[in-house]
Motif scaffolding. Structure first.
Motif, PDB file in Angstrom:
ATOM      1  N   HIS A 119       0.853  -1.175   0.000  1.00  0.00           N
ATOM      2  CA  HIS A 119       0.000   0.000   0.000  1.00  0.00           C
ATOM      3  C   HIS A 119       0.894   1.231   0.000  1.00  0.00           C
ATOM      4  O   HIS A 119       1.522   1.547   1.002  1.00  0.00           O
ATOM      5  N   PRO A 120       0.957   1.947  -1.129  1.00  0.00           N
ATOM      6  CA  PRO A 120       1.836   3.109  -1.182  1.00  0.00           C
ATOM      7  C   PRO A 120       1.339   4.208  -0.239  1.00  0.00           C
ATOM      8  O   PRO A 120       0.151   4.312   0.048  1.00  0.00           O
ATOM      9  N   ALA A 121       2.288   4.996   0.215  1.00  0.00           N
ATOM     10  CA  ALA A 121       1.915   6.114   1.068  1.00  0.00           C
ATOM     11  C   ALA A 121       1.110   7.106   0.251  1.00  0.00           C
ATOM     12  O   ALA A 121       1.452   7.415  -0.888  1.00  0.00           O
ATOM     13  N   ARG A 122       0.042   7.568   0.834  1.00  0.00           N
ATOM     14  CA  ARG A 122      -0.803   8.503   0.113  1.00  0.00           C
ATOM     15  C   ARG A 122      -0.306   9.905   0.376  1.00  0.00           C
ATOM     16  O   ARG A 122      -0.169  10.334   1.518  1.00  0.00           O
ATOM     17  N   GLY A 123      -0.061  10.620  -0.704  1.00  0.00           N
ATOM     18  CA  GLY A 123       0.401  11.981  -0.582  1.00  0.00           C
ATOM     19  C   GLY A 123      -0.767  12.924  -0.373  1.00  0.00           C
ATOM     20  O   GLY A 123      -1.910  12.509  -0.212  1.00  0.00           O
ATOM     21  N   PRO A 124      -0.489  14.205  -0.387  1.00  0.00           N
ATOM     22  CA  PRO A 124      -1.562  15.176  -0.212  1.00  0.00           C
ATOM     23  C   PRO A 124      -2.532  15.118  -1.400  1.00  0.00           C
ATOM     24  O   PRO A 124      -2.193  14.662  -2.480  1.00  0.00           O
ATOM     25  N   VAL A 125      -3.717  15.596  -1.157  1.00  0.00           N
ATOM     26  CA  VAL A 125      -4.743  15.621  -2.196  1.00  0.00           C
ATOM     27  C   VAL A 125      -4.306  16.580  -3.288  1.00  0.00           C
ATOM     28  O   VAL A 125      -3.692  17.610  -3.032  1.00  0.00           O
ATOM     29  N   SER A 126      -4.631  16.226  -4.519  1.00  0.00           N
ATOM     30  CA  SER A 126      -4.287  17.055  -5.665  1.00  0.00           C
ATOM     31  C   SER A 126      -4.873  18.456  -5.503  1.00  0.00           C
ATOM     32  O   SER A 126      -6.019  18.614  -5.079  1.00  0.00           O
ATOM     33  N   PRO A 127      -4.102  19.479  -5.860  1.00  0.00           N
ATOM     34  CA  PRO A 127      -4.647  20.845  -5.784  1.00  0.00           C
ATOM     35  C   PRO A 127      -5.864  21.026  -6.702  1.00  0.00           C
ATOM     36  O   PRO A 127      -6.762  21.789  -6.399  1.00  0.00           O
ATOM     37  N   TRP A 128      -5.885  20.306  -7.813  1.00  0.00           N
ATOM     38  CA  TRP A 128      -7.043  20.379  -8.713  1.00  0.00           C
ATOM     39  C   TRP A 128      -8.284  19.841  -8.017  1.00  0.00           C
ATOM     40  O   TRP A 128      -9.367  20.442  -8.100  1.00  0.00           O
TER      41      TRP A 128
END
Length: 157
Positions: free
Chosen positions: A14-23
């Motif tokens: 399970h890859p680390a989830r980054g921040p939500v897309s600015p879009w």
């Protein structure tokens, strides 16, 4: 030699989830603001357009987030569902869309919500990567949410 040097780290499934897309964030906030404008616009026709446009922007934000999750885990998008849960989500969406203009329209609302939940769980649990499974059930769920909130908050004039 330490334990870390003897056993190199393997990548997590399970890859680390980054921040939500600015879009996605911009579309989501814009959708909420446009939908909220329904309550301050005096013209009922313009208020209806604001409500519809706001939920269309929220739908776009949801699609951007889910497609971002699929890309973040390294999967490529496909056309046909790749899991049983994906097929269930699409079947529920199609059944709900077929029943919407019949006397059983209330069942179509429940199927729309179930299709959205099944689609999101298919993407997160079954690693579904089908674009129709991402978009169509989310469209159905967004439509049902907009309809139910519209009936509760706005009602008929």
């Amino acid at each position: 030699m330490s334990t870390l040097q003897q056993h190199p780290q393997t990548s997590s499934p399970h890859p680390a989830r980054g921040p939500v897309s600015p879009w996605a964030l911009g579309l989501g906030i814009g959708g909420l603001l446009v939908a909220a404008a329904t309550f301050v616009v005096p013209n009922p026709d313009a208020a209806g357009v604001c409500w519809t446009a706001g939920f269309a922007l929220l739908f776009a934000a949801l699609v951007v987030v889910v497609v971002g999750v699929v890309h973040a885990r390294g999967d490529r998008l496909s056309v046909l569902p790749t899991s049983t849960a994906g097929w269930v989500a699409l079947t529920c969406f199609v059944a709900g869309a077929a029943l919407i203009f019949t006397p059983l329209a209330e069942i179509s609302l429940a199927l729309g919500l179930f299709a959205a939940a099944a689609g999101v769980s298919a993407v997160s649990i079954s690693r579904e990567r089908s674009l129709p499974v991402i978009m169509l059930p989310l469209l159905g769920g967004t439509f049902v949410l907009a309809f139910l909130l519209g009936e509760l908050l706005i009602g008929h004039e």
